[in-house]
Design a protein around this motif. Structure first.
Motif, mmCIF file in Angstrom:
data_model
loop_
_atom_site.group_PDB
_atom_site.id
_atom_site.type_symbol
_atom_site.label_atom_id
_atom_site.label_comp_id
_atom_site.label_asym_id
_atom_site.label_seq_id
_atom_site.Cartn_x
_atom_site.Cartn_y
_atom_site.Cartn_z
ATOM 1 N N SER A 4 0.863 -1.177 0.000
ATOM 2 C CA SER A 4 0.000 0.000 0.000
ATOM 3 C C SER A 4 0.899 1.227 0.000
ATOM 4 C CB SER A 4 -0.900 0.003 1.236
ATOM 5 O OG SER A 4 -0.109 0.014 2.415
ATOM 6 N N VAL A 5 0.333 2.353 -0.377
ATOM 7 C CA VAL A 5 1.090 3.607 -0.414
ATOM 8 C C VAL A 5 0.291 4.663 0.339
ATOM 9 C CG1 VAL A 5 1.980 5.456 -1.887
ATOM 10 C CG2 VAL A 5 2.203 3.069 -2.617
ATOM 11 N N SER A 6 0.963 5.338 1.263
ATOM 12 C CA SER A 6 0.321 6.400 2.032
ATOM 13 C C SER A 6 1.167 7.656 1.947
ATOM 14 C CB SER A 6 0.165 5.975 3.502
ATOM 15 O OG SER A 6 -0.398 7.018 4.266
ATOM 16 N N VAL A 7 0.566 8.720 1.424
ATOM 17 C CA VAL A 7 1.231 10.016 1.301
ATOM 18 C C VAL A 7 0.443 11.017 2.125
ATOM 19 C CG1 VAL A 7 1.910 11.855 -0.289
ATOM 20 C CG2 VAL A 7 2.077 9.462 -1.014
ATOM 21 N N ARG A 8 1.087 11.645 3.086
ATOM 22 C CA ARG A 8 0.408 12.599 3.968
ATOM 23 C C ARG A 8 1.127 13.941 3.953
ATOM 24 N NH1 ARG A 8 -3.234 10.267 7.615
ATOM 25 N NH2 ARG A 8 -4.087 8.400 6.574
ATOM 26 N N ASP A 9 0.400 14.969 3.534
ATOM 27 C CA ASP A 9 0.903 16.350 3.570
ATOM 28 C C ASP A 9 2.264 16.485 2.891
ATOM 29 O OD1 ASP A 9 -1.363 17.136 5.093
ATOM 30 O OD2 ASP A 9 -0.396 16.377 6.902
ATOM 31 N N LEU A 10 2.437 15.806 1.768
ATOM 32 C CA LEU A 10 3.723 15.805 1.064
ATOM 33 C C LEU A 10 4.028 17.177 0.470
ATOM 34 C CD1 LEU A 10 6.186 14.336 -0.186
ATOM 35 C CD2 LEU A 10 4.711 13.801 -2.152
ATOM 36 N N THR A 11 5.261 17.624 0.674
ATOM 37 C CA THR A 11 5.770 18.840 0.054
ATOM 38 C C THR A 11 7.084 18.525 -0.649
ATOM 39 O OG1 THR A 11 4.755 20.279 1.715
ATOM 40 C CG2 THR A 11 6.571 21.202 0.447
ATOM 41 N N VAL A 20 5.063 20.239 -5.222
ATOM 42 C CA VAL A 20 3.979 19.510 -4.556
ATOM 43 C C VAL A 20 3.776 20.160 -3.199
ATOM 44 C CG1 VAL A 20 3.194 17.293 -3.641
ATOM 45 C CG2 VAL A 20 4.564 17.350 -5.735
ATOM 46 N N GLY A 21 2.517 20.485 -2.870
ATOM 47 C CA GLY A 21 2.262 21.162 -1.610
ATOM 48 C C GLY A 21 1.139 20.521 -0.811
ATOM 49 N N ASP A 22 1.478 19.973 0.357
ATOM 50 C CA ASP A 22 0.477 19.405 1.278
ATOM 51 C C ASP A 22 -0.419 18.380 0.595
ATOM 52 O OD1 ASP A 22 1.395 21.048 3.385
ATOM 53 O OD2 ASP A 22 0.179 22.706 2.651
ATOM 54 N N LEU A 23 0.190 17.500 -0.181
ATOM 55 C CA LEU A 23 -0.567 16.490 -0.932
ATOM 56 C C LEU A 23 -0.789 15.253 -0.070
ATOM 57 C CD1 LEU A 23 -1.740 15.456 -3.661
ATOM 58 C CD2 LEU A 23 0.531 14.530 -4.134
ATOM 59 N N THR A 24 -2.030 14.822 0.023
ATOM 60 C CA THR A 24 -2.377 13.603 0.744
ATOM 61 C C THR A 24 -3.122 12.669 -0.196
ATOM 62 O OG1 THR A 24 -2.495 14.680 2.916
ATOM 63 C CG2 THR A 24 -3.726 12.633 2.643
ATOM 64 N N VAL A 25 -2.633 11.448 -0.317
ATOM 65 C CA VAL A 25 -3.264 10.462 -1.181
ATOM 66 C C VAL A 25 -2.952 9.069 -0.638
ATOM 67 C CG1 VAL A 25 -1.301 10.338 -2.775
ATOM 68 C CG2 VAL A 25 -3.575 9.730 -3.580
ATOM 69 N N GLU A 26 -3.920 8.181 -0.741
ATOM 70 C CA GLU A 26 -3.768 6.801 -0.285
ATOM 71 C C GLU A 26 -4.005 5.873 -1.474
ATOM 72 O OE1 GLU A 26 -3.093 5.834 2.915
ATOM 73 O OE2 GLU A 26 -3.131 7.860 3.773
ATOM 74 N N LEU A 27 -3.072 4.934 -1.701
ATOM 75 C CA LEU A 27 -3.203 3.968 -2.779
ATOM 76 C C LEU A 27 -3.313 2.576 -2.175
ATOM 77 C CD1 LEU A 27 -0.499 5.269 -5.304
ATOM 78 C CD2 LEU A 27 -2.887 5.992 -5.059
ATOM 79 N N ALA A 28 -4.463 1.965 -2.324
ATOM 80 C CA ALA A 28 -4.646 0.601 -1.842
ATOM 81 C C ALA A 28 -3.856 -0.362 -2.727
ATOM 82 C CB ALA A 28 -6.133 0.241 -1.857
ATOM 83 N N PRO A 29 -3.420 -1.488 -2.188
ATOM 84 C CA PRO A 29 -2.610 -2.411 -2.987
ATOM 85 C C PRO A 29 -3.398 -3.114 -4.082
ATOM 86 C CG PRO A 29 -3.089 -3.348 -0.809
ATOM 87 C CD PRO A 29 -3.567 -1.938 -0.793
ATOM 88 N N GLY A 30 -2.695 -3.432 -5.165
ATOM 89 C CA GLY A 30 -3.255 -4.278 -6.200
ATOM 90 C C GLY A 30 -4.238 -3.621 -7.137
ATOM 91 N N LYS A 31 -3.994 -2.359 -7.507
ATOM 92 C CA LYS A 31 -4.849 -1.660 -8.459
ATOM 93 C C LYS A 31 -3.991 -0.961 -9.513
ATOM 94 C CE LYS A 31 -8.777 -0.546 -5.436
ATOM 95 N NZ LYS A 31 -9.664 0.558 -4.967
ATOM 96 N N ILE A 32 -4.626 -0.634 -10.647
ATOM 97 C CA ILE A 32 -3.994 0.224 -11.648
ATOM 98 C C ILE A 32 -4.561 1.624 -11.469
ATOM 99 C CG2 ILE A 32 -3.630 0.699 -14.092
ATOM 100 C CD1 ILE A 32 -3.976 -2.237 -14.679
ATOM 101 N N TYR A 33 -3.668 2.561 -11.174
ATOM 102 C CA TYR A 33 -4.072 3.953 -10.948
ATOM 103 C C TYR A 33 -3.661 4.806 -12.143
ATOM 104 C CZ TYR A 33 -4.712 2.661 -6.039
ATOM 105 O OH TYR A 33 -5.131 2.059 -4.881
ATOM 106 N N GLY A 34 -4.553 5.671 -12.570
ATOM 107 C CA GLY A 34 -4.212 6.680 -13.562
ATOM 108 C C GLY A 34 -3.857 7.964 -12.849
ATOM 109 N N LEU A 35 -2.599 8.388 -12.971
ATOM 110 C CA LEU A 35 -2.145 9.642 -12.362
ATOM 111 C C LEU A 35 -2.189 10.720 -13.434
ATOM 112 C CD1 LEU A 35 -0.946 11.212 -9.973
ATOM 113 C CD2 LEU A 35 1.325 10.463 -10.730
ATOM 114 N N LEU A 36 -3.107 11.666 -13.264
ATOM 115 C CA LEU A 36 -3.369 12.660 -14.301
ATOM 116 C C LEU A 36 -3.064 14.057 -13.781
ATOM 117 C CD1 LEU A 36 -6.852 11.304 -15.479
ATOM 118 C CD2 LEU A 36 -4.567 10.526 -16.147
#
Length: 296
Positions: A4-11, A20-36
């Motif tokens: 899994s991937v956890s990003v909290r308040d990334l700068t 990148v400013g205060d970015l928070t995003v959670e990626l559950a394991p085993g999926k294809i994500y489109g980053l746009l």
């Protein structure tokens, strides 16, 4: 194990520029994500931090519960393929593949050979002799054949012709189904590749705009077309992403699905309702006219 991937308040900063400013995003394991995101939105900076290519300037990043920076375990299980390959042009393709085989515990040499055939690459060729599209194809070979639990692909299709891109999409999906992992695909060819995404993550100017299941996101965009006055009345109080007018006819793009009663009311007002594609919805959401909070 698929991380899994956890990003909290990334700068992430480059001198006085905040990518990148205060970015928070959670990626559950085993999926294809489109980053746009548009150019300069922070996509590559985010992926670089996940891949431990650089250290975050603020916030926290966890891959499988651990900070990936200078972490041999998470780095071994993460592959980051960028639009520019980090290769020694003097080496031949065969030697490059052998090098990756020693580094990647899940490397599949037979699959790598299959991908070389798919993309028409010769093990004896040096990267310096490859066209732009062929270098991208080599990046796809490296990115897929290592079967890293966290696979990050950043604009890897650049220079590929339509046939090569189609082969890439087919191979990515087929191998993902056979060997599940977390795949993050950054792309500008949204309409072409959107059917691969299980979730869409949109960032703009370093901030999260939307993270949503792809089918749910598709349902968010609605185009309302009809007499200008009727359109204006119907969309009042809604999140309007954009409007167009020609003569007495207007079209408004709304963010938010309509219920059955609302659709009936639109029909009675002489309005037509149509879905908005992911690419068009992305363009509206990142036009600079709406803050991330306005569309959540």
């Amino acid at each position: 194990m698929i991380p899994s991937v956890s990003v909290r308040d990334l700068t992430v900063r480059y001198g006085a520029t905040t990518a990148v400013g205060d970015l928070t995003v959670e990626l559950a394991p085993g999926k294809i994500y489109g980053l746009l995101g548009r150019n300069g939105s922070g996509k590559t900076s985010l992926l670089s931090v996940l891949a431990a290519y650089r250290k975050a300037d603020g916030g926290s990043v966890r891959v499988d519960g651990e900070d990936p920076f200078e972490n041999p375990r998470t780095m071994r299980d993460t592959v980051f393929i960028r639009d520019t390959l980090d290769l020694a042009d003097g080496d031949r393709i065969g030697r490059i593949l052998d090098f990756h085989a020693r580094l990647r515990p899940r490397w599949d040499a037979d699959y790598a050979a299959h991908l070389l055939d798919v993309f028409g690459l010769d093990r004896r060729t040096r990267p310096s002799a490859l066209s732009r599209g062929q270098r991208s194809s080599l990046g796809v070979v490296l990115g897929l054949a290592c079967r890293a639990p966290l696979t990050l692909l950043d604009e890897v299709y650049l220079g590929m012709d339509a046939a090569a891109r189609t082969a890439f999409y087919r191979e990515l999906l087929d191998d993902y189904l056979a060997h599940p992992r977390t795949i993050v695909l950054s792309t500008h060819l949204i309409q072409e590749v959107a059917d691969l995404f299980e979730e869409v993550v949109i960032i703009d100017r370093g901030r999260l705009v939307v993270q949503e299941d792809t089918d749910t996101f598709r349902s968010r965009g609605v185009a309302v077309t009809g007499p200008a006055e009727a359109v204006e009345t119907f969309v009042s109080g809604r999140t309007v992403l954009g409007t167009q007018s020609l003569g007495g006819v207007s079209q408004a793009t709304l963010y938010g699905s309509l219920g059955d009663e609302e659709e009936l009311r639109a029909e009675q007002a002489g309005l037509s309702i149509a879905p908005v594609g992911i690419q068009d919805l992305f363009v509206h959401l990142t036009s600079g006219e709406h803050t991330p909070e306005a569309v959540r």
